[in-house]
Write an enzyme that holds these catalytic residues in place. Structure first.
Site, PDB file in Angstrom:
ATOM      1  N   GLU A 180     -62.992  67.816  12.233  1.00  0.00           N
ATOM      2  CA  GLU A 180     -62.549  66.627  11.514  1.00  0.00           C
ATOM      3  C   GLU A 180     -63.775  65.850  11.087  1.00  0.00           C
ATOM      4  O   GLU A 180     -64.667  65.677  11.916  1.00  0.00           O
ATOM      5  CB  GLU A 180     -61.701  65.721  12.418  1.00  0.00           C
ATOM      6  CG  GLU A 180     -60.241  66.057  12.393  1.00  0.00           C
ATOM      7  CD  GLU A 180     -59.397  65.125  13.243  1.00  0.00           C
ATOM      8  OE1 GLU A 180     -59.752  63.938  13.384  1.00  0.00           O
ATOM      9  OE2 GLU A 180     -58.386  65.603  13.764  1.00  0.00           O
TER      10      GLU A 180
ATOM     11  N   HIS B  23     -55.554  62.730   9.960  1.00  0.00           N
ATOM     12  CA  HIS B  23     -55.497  62.041  11.263  1.00  0.00           C
ATOM     13  C   HIS B  23     -55.001  60.594  11.110  1.00  0.00           C
ATOM     14  O   HIS B  23     -55.740  59.637  11.346  1.00  0.00           O
ATOM     15  CB  HIS B  23     -56.873  62.080  11.955  1.00  0.00           C
ATOM     16  CG  HIS B  23     -56.782  61.847  13.435  1.00  0.00           C
ATOM     17  ND1 HIS B  23     -57.671  62.372  14.339  1.00  0.00           N
ATOM     18  CD2 HIS B  23     -55.893  61.141  14.179  1.00  0.00           C
ATOM     19  CE1 HIS B  23     -57.341  61.995  15.562  1.00  0.00           C
ATOM     20  NE2 HIS B  23     -56.261  61.245  15.494  1.00  0.00           N
TER      21      HIS B  23
ATOM     22  N   ARG C 207     -54.651  66.763  19.092  1.00  0.00           N
ATOM     23  CA  ARG C 207     -56.068  66.929  18.767  1.00  0.00           C
ATOM     24  C   ARG C 207     -56.250  68.325  18.182  1.00  0.00           C
ATOM     25  O   ARG C 207     -55.643  69.294  18.657  1.00  0.00           O
ATOM     26  CB  ARG C 207     -56.949  66.777  20.012  1.00  0.00           C
ATOM     27  CG  ARG C 207     -57.178  65.341  20.465  1.00  0.00           C
ATOM     28  CD  ARG C 207     -58.009  64.521  19.470  1.00  0.00           C
ATOM     29  NE  ARG C 207     -58.235  63.151  19.920  1.00  0.00           N
ATOM     30  CZ  ARG C 207     -57.440  62.114  19.646  1.00  0.00           C
ATOM     31  NH1 ARG C 207     -56.358  62.288  18.915  1.00  0.00           N
ATOM     32  NH2 ARG C 207     -57.738  60.904  20.096  1.00  0.00           N
TER      33      ARG C 207
ATOM     34  N   THR D  40     -50.023  66.730  16.119  1.00  0.00           N
ATOM     35  CA  THR D  40     -50.474  65.343  15.931  1.00  0.00           C
ATOM     36  C   THR D  40     -51.329  64.922  17.127  1.00  0.00           C
ATOM     37  O   THR D  40     -51.530  63.732  17.351  1.00  0.00           O
ATOM     38  CB  THR D  40     -49.274  64.369  15.808  1.00  0.00           C
ATOM     39  OG1 THR D  40     -48.424  64.543  16.948  1.00  0.00           O
ATOM     40  CG2 THR D  40     -48.485  64.616  14.530  1.00  0.00           C
TER      41      THR D  40
ATOM     42  N   GLY E  40     -45.856  63.450  27.943  1.00  0.00           N
ATOM     43  CA  GLY E  40     -46.249  62.037  27.949  1.00  0.00           C
ATOM     44  C   GLY E  40     -45.355  61.186  27.062  1.00  0.00           C
ATOM     45  O   GLY E  40     -44.307  61.642  26.590  1.00  0.00           O
ATOM     46  N   ARG E  41     -45.806  59.962  26.835  1.00  0.00           N
ATOM     47  CA  ARG E  41     -44.995  59.014  26.065  1.00  0.00           C
ATOM     48  C   ARG E  41     -44.663  59.523  24.673  1.00  0.00           C
ATOM     49  O   ARG E  41     -43.528  59.388  24.206  1.00  0.00           O
ATOM     50  CB  ARG E  41     -45.752  57.685  25.932  1.00  0.00           C
ATOM     51  CG  ARG E  41     -45.763  56.846  27.188  1.00  0.00           C
ATOM     52  CD  ARG E  41     -46.686  55.653  26.979  1.00  0.00           C
ATOM     53  NE  ARG E  41     -48.055  56.148  26.973  1.00  0.00           N
ATOM     54  CZ  ARG E  41     -48.901  55.999  28.004  1.00  0.00           C
ATOM     55  NH1 ARG E  41     -48.529  55.334  29.058  1.00  0.00           N
ATOM     56  NH2 ARG E  41     -50.114  56.492  27.951  1.00  0.00           N
ATOM     57  N   ILE E  42     -45.652  60.121  24.002  1.00  0.00           N
ATOM     58  CA  ILE E  42     -45.411  60.522  22.612  1.00  0.00           C
ATOM     59  C   ILE E  42     -44.445  61.711  22.572  1.00  0.00           C
ATOM     60  O   ILE E  42     -43.502  61.740  21.779  1.00  0.00           O
ATOM     61  CB  ILE E  42     -46.740  60.835  21.886  1.00  0.00           C
ATOM     62  CG1 ILE E  42     -47.623  59.578  21.856  1.00  0.00           C
ATOM     63  CG2 ILE E  42     -46.465  61.307  20.454  1.00  0.00           C
ATOM     64  CD1 ILE E  42     -49.050  59.830  21.358  1.00  0.00           C
TER      65      ILE E  42
HETATM   66  C1  GLV Z   1     -55.508  58.810  17.887  1.00  0.00           C
HETATM   67  O1  GLV Z   1     -55.639  59.984  17.670  1.00  0.00           O
HETATM   68  C2  GLV Z   1     -55.536  58.260  19.199  1.00  0.00           C
HETATM   69  O2  GLV Z   1     -55.869  58.977  20.158  1.00  0.00           O
HETATM   70  O3  GLV Z   1     -55.215  57.068  19.334  1.00  0.00           O
HETATM   71  C1  GLV Z   2     -50.156  58.810  25.452  1.00  0.00           C
HETATM   72  O1  GLV Z   2     -49.773  59.934  25.772  1.00  0.00           O
HETATM   73  C2  GLV Z   2     -49.247  57.854  24.841  1.00  0.00           C
HETATM   74  O2  GLV Z   2     -48.136  58.282  24.587  1.00  0.00           O
HETATM   75  O3  GLV Z   2     -49.592  56.669  24.629  1.00  0.00           O
END
Ligand code: GLV
Ligand code: GLV
Length: 309
Positions: free
Chosen positions: A255, A274, A226, A224, A155-157
């Site tokens: 958590e 978190h 879950r 980073t 994904g994006r992250i």
């Molecule tokens: C933080 O963990 C989010 O999902 O934005």
């Molecule tokens: C979700 O995967 C994001 O990157 O916003």
């Protein structure tokens, strides 16, 4: 006029737009999540809910909220929300994608670097008076530049972490739900493994004892995403046994992590509370997207950042 329950005070001036649009805002002002009973009581008369990842939005809550039209999660992850139940109750669900990508990728890389060079323990040594002299053999860490980084999640992250890794001349292996490097191969080849998958039934305990056993003895696990993507008990065992070199976690299961939790007794471990999206500007943008979702939902329009099951 609609009534919007907001479960936490948020940075920025986004919330003011709810009142400016003529809505009544019920804001939980305490610096802690709403107790469940309070949440159930107050959501009973709410048309919109702007909630946090610490609020469980399940069938019980949705059944207690007959007027509810929209749930805007102030997070990109929505594992705290039962999406099927929301669908059954005719409640639209939104999240905050995109705006926290860079902050979270920055934090993942900060954890990777900090673990590679054991920054917390090394900095603590100075404060403890253990900086006796410059030493050719003390405080030795691992190279980041040129190392192999396995990114789990496309994904994006995950992609943003890959861009950062390119600046460090790293070899990047990516495992995505559509393919890429198979997970076993990624785990066996990587010096660093960074997790960027949402928590779902299929990613729960994705990193279990078997996965940890495939990792290299010096490899560092960065999470980073879950906490429950990793089997915590298996991670504790792997750290004590030296099956892996270390772990750097921004998320844990459970958590918050109690200070006397067994995980914190494991060696070569960094834990943060978190804070992936925790910059002032990012949290203000998350507030804005959440408010955009609430306003659209109350107007009966499609949410600009909708999540579907
Ligand atoms: C933080 O963990 C989010 O999902 O934005
Ligand atoms: C979700 O995967 C994001 O990157 O916003």
């Amino acid at each position: 006029m609609a009534r919007v329950l907001v479960t936490r005070t948020l940075p920025g001036d986004g919330l003011a737009r709810l009142a400016a649009a003529g809505h009544e805002v019920d804001l939980w002002q305490e610096d802690a999540p709403m107790p469940r009973a309070e949440l159930l009581a107050r959501v009973a008369t709410a048309d919109g809910l702007l909630c946090m990842l610490t609020d469980a939005v399940d069938d019980e809550l949705l059944s207690a909220a007959p007027r509810l039209k929209v749930v805007a999660n102030c997070a990109v992850g929505t594992d705290n929300i039962d999406l099927d139940a929301a669908d059954r109750h005719g409640v639209a669900v939104g999240n905050t994608p995109g705006v926290l990508t860079d902050a979270t990728a920055d934090l993942a890389f900060a954890l990777l670097l900090a673990a590679a060079r054991a920054l917390p323990a090394t900095a603590q040594a100075v404060r403890d008076g253990r900086w006796g002299s410059w030493s050719p053999t003390a405080f030795l860490g691992h190279d980041v530049t040129g190392a192999t980084l396995g990114i789990v999640g496309g994904g994006r992250i995950g992609q943003a972490v890959a861009r950062r890794a390119a600046g460090f001349d790293m070899t990047v292996l990516t495992n995505t739900s559509r393919g890429g490097t198979p997970l076993p191969e990624l785990l066996e080849r990587s010096d660093f493994v960074s997790l960027h998958v949402p928590l779902t039934d299929s990613t729960h305990h994705l990193i279990d004892a078997g996965a940890l056993a495939r990792m290299r003895p010096n490899a560092i696990l960065v999470n980073t995403a879950r906490g429950a993507v990793v089997d915590t008990a298996a991670l504790i065992d792997a750290l004590h046994a030296g099956t892996i070199g270390g772990a750097a976690l921004d998320v844990t299961d459970p958590e918050p992590l109690p200070p006397d939790h067994a995980l914190l007794a494991a060696p070569n471990l960094i834990v943060l509370p978190h804070v992936g999206s925790a910059t002032t500007a990012t949290r203000a943008r998350m507030t804005d997207l959440s408010v955009d979702n609430v306003l659209a939902g109350l107007a009966g329009e499609p949410l600009p950042h909708a999540v579907t099951s």
